[in-house]
Write a protein that holds these residues in place. Sequence first.
Motif, PDB file in Angstrom:
ATOM      1  N   CYS A   8       0.836  -1.250   0.074  1.00 19.43           N
ATOM      2  CA  CYS A   8      -0.047  -0.114  -0.178  1.00 19.43           C
ATOM      3  C   CYS A   8       1.012   1.226   0.019  1.00 19.43           C
ATOM      4  O   CYS A   8       0.536   2.227  -0.290  1.00 19.43           O
ATOM      5  CB  CYS A   8      -0.859   0.195   1.243  1.00 19.43           C
ATOM      6  N   TYR A  11       1.004   3.531  -3.111  1.00 21.99           N
ATOM      7  CA  TYR A  11      -0.334   4.095  -3.752  1.00 21.99           C
ATOM      8  C   TYR A  11      -0.769   4.942  -2.857  1.00 21.99           C
ATOM      9  O   TYR A  11      -1.075   4.547  -1.522  1.00 21.99           O
ATOM     10  CB  TYR A  11      -1.378   2.831  -4.230  1.00 21.99           C
ATOM     11  N   SER A  13      -2.775   7.434  -0.402  1.00 21.80           N
ATOM     12  CA  SER A  13      -4.200   7.410   0.073  1.00 21.80           C
ATOM     13  C   SER A  13      -4.290   8.341   1.138  1.00 21.80           C
ATOM     14  O   SER A  13      -3.233   8.801   1.900  1.00 21.80           O
ATOM     15  CB  SER A  13      -4.585   5.878   0.588  1.00 21.80           C
ATOM     16  N   GLU A  14      -5.487   8.895   1.530  1.00 19.22           N
ATOM     17  CA  GLU A  14      -5.801   9.551   2.608  1.00 19.22           C
ATOM     18  C   GLU A  14      -5.369   9.149   4.001  1.00 19.22           C
ATOM     19  O   GLU A  14      -4.985   9.621   5.046  1.00 19.22           O
ATOM     20  CB  GLU A  14      -7.184  10.063   2.751  1.00 19.22           C
ATOM     21  N   CYS A  17      -1.653   4.579   4.453  1.00 19.97           N
ATOM     22  CA  CYS A  17      -1.452   3.079   4.746  1.00 19.97           C
ATOM     23  C   CYS A  17      -0.144   2.576   4.632  1.00 19.97           C
ATOM     24  O   CYS A  17       0.393   2.680   3.481  1.00 19.97           O
ATOM     25  CB  CYS A  17      -2.486   2.342   3.654  1.00 19.97           C
ATOM     26  N   HIS A  40      -9.849   0.931   2.820  1.00 17.74           N
ATOM     27  CA  HIS A  40     -10.036   2.218   1.822  1.00 17.74           C
ATOM     28  C   HIS A  40     -11.200   2.321   1.201  1.00 17.74           C
ATOM     29  O   HIS A  40     -11.451   3.176   0.451  1.00 17.74           O
ATOM     30  CB  HIS A  40      -8.832   1.801   0.649  1.00 17.74           C
ATOM     31  N   HIS A  42     -13.498   0.769  -0.843  1.00 10.75           N
ATOM     32  CA  HIS A  42     -13.594   0.405  -2.224  1.00 10.75           C
ATOM     33  C   HIS A  42     -14.713  -0.550  -2.412  1.00 10.75           C
ATOM     34  O   HIS A  42     -14.808  -1.239  -1.317  1.00 10.75           O
ATOM     35  CB  HIS A  42     -12.248  -0.117  -2.946  1.00 10.75           C
TER      36      HIS A  42
END
Length: 63
Positions: A8, A11, A13-14, A17, A40, A42
């Motif tokens: 992770c 990539y 992410s808010e 991670c 996340h 999704h």
Amino acid sequence: MTRKVADCRKYPSESHCTLTIAGEEDEVLRAAAEHAVSVHQHEDTPELREQIRGLLEDEKAGS
């Protein structure tokens, strides 16, 4: 059989991670999809799983 890795950290992410999952491709794909849904937010779709499969990398020796 070559182990696969989903990381992770590669990539943005808010949640920032840091999870890394390693193992046989099918188990990493399953765990990464479950993680993508639970952490996340999704939706677990065939498209998500194919996207994850395309992002998996071979585990480097000694990792």
